[in-house]
Write a protein that holds these residues in place. Sequence first.
Motif, PDB file in Angstrom:
ATOM      1  N   ALA A 109       7.062  -6.788  -7.313  1.00 35.83           N
ATOM      2  CA  ALA A 109       6.968  -8.250  -7.137  1.00 35.83           C
ATOM      3  C   ALA A 109       6.364  -9.027  -8.534  1.00 35.83           C
ATOM      4  N   PHE A 110       6.260 -10.232  -8.870  1.00 32.74           N
ATOM      5  CA  PHE A 110       5.487 -11.009  -9.832  1.00 32.74           C
ATOM      6  C   PHE A 110       5.474 -12.244  -9.402  1.00 32.74           C
ATOM      7  N   VAL A 139       1.511  -7.715  -0.515  1.00 37.14           N
ATOM      8  CA  VAL A 139       2.060  -8.007  -1.962  1.00 37.14           C
ATOM      9  C   VAL A 139       2.202  -9.311  -2.062  1.00 37.14           C
ATOM     10  N   LEU A 140       2.699 -10.165  -1.472  1.00 36.91           N
ATOM     11  CA  LEU A 140       2.902 -11.737  -1.292  1.00 36.91           C
ATOM     12  C   LEU A 140       1.587 -11.982  -1.613  1.00 36.91           C
ATOM     13  N   ALA A 141       0.499 -11.863  -0.805  1.00 37.50           N
ATOM     14  CA  ALA A 141      -0.838 -12.253  -0.927  1.00 37.50           C
ATOM     15  C   ALA A 141      -1.565 -12.184  -2.290  1.00 37.50           C
ATOM     16  N   SER A 228      -5.700 -10.552  -2.071  1.00 35.38           N
ATOM     17  CA  SER A 228      -5.075 -10.371  -1.069  1.00 35.38           C
ATOM     18  C   SER A 228      -5.702  -9.933   0.247  1.00 35.38           C
ATOM     19  N   ALA A 229      -6.732  -9.063   0.204  1.00 38.82           N
ATOM     20  CA  ALA A 229      -7.583  -8.414   0.907  1.00 38.82           C
ATOM     21  C   ALA A 229      -8.347  -9.671   1.753  1.00 38.82           C
ATOM     22  N   ARG A 230      -8.518 -10.827   1.221  1.00 43.27           N
ATOM     23  CA  ARG A 230      -9.288 -11.880   1.711  1.00 43.27           C
ATOM     24  C   ARG A 230      -8.444 -12.444   2.529  1.00 43.27           C
TER      25      ARG A 230
END
Length: 285
Positions: A109-110, A139-141, A228-230
């Motif tokens: 993804a990009f 991935v989206l995050a 993303s983790a957040r």
Amino acid sequence: MRIMLFILTNIGIIVTFGIFTNIVLPLFGVRLEGTGLLLVFAAMFGMGGSFISLLLSKKMAIKATGARVIEQPRTADEQWLMQTVARLAKEANIGMPSVAVYGGQEINAFATGAKRDDALVAVSAGLLQNMQRDEQEAVLAHEVAHIANGDMVTLTLIQGVVNTFVIFFARIVANLVSNALGGRNGQGLGFFGYIAVVMVLEVIFGLLASVVVHWFSRKREYAADAGSARLVGKDKMIAALQRLKGSKETELEGNLVAFGILGKGRELLATHPSLDDRIAALQRL
């Protein structure tokens, strides 16, 4: 802040080159003519080219990958994609990006775009087919975090700065060689010799400059992983990176490689850290 950084960086380049060409070089008995004009043109081409590329990045990315922008969701997957990106964008305090799907079979993804509120997030068909929903969400995050961090603008700024260095110093060194051979403005080398030396120097300096650009590219991947983790939790992002280990090499090319979640290249010229290093960094959060 990014605009101020852009202005201050360019002022810094001009001041640095001014000191170098008007104070440092004369101390060694070297006087170069026309360096101010050369610097202007180097900055115009170096910075201008990078920012024109950024402004066109969404259209170029869609054309290069054959991506289809989702206007009206046709499937449950597309409906979920739109809803998830909208939620993540709201949590990250950015405008809703355009969402697209392209036909790559790698898990990838990009994100790209010149503005935080007018960006593009695209996912590969391989990602939809081979990832669980929690992994897709991570991935989206990650891509939304890139947009929220202003990574596209910052990477373009750095690329423009190093482009300016490459264009300027390739010609400065070529002039020094020409002067050493008893001529000025390329006359010592001859016209074709001067052009050949400039081209060789641009390749050498460009390779060195790419090391700097790729170093920053690797650093921002850690920041996007943390973002993303957040947004969705680090366990989901770790699971997504584990899944990426089973993907084929990215099919993206050019600048899109740096903007994809799956990188390319090795060592100093790698656009991304290794997946193991990224997982370890997340585990330390």
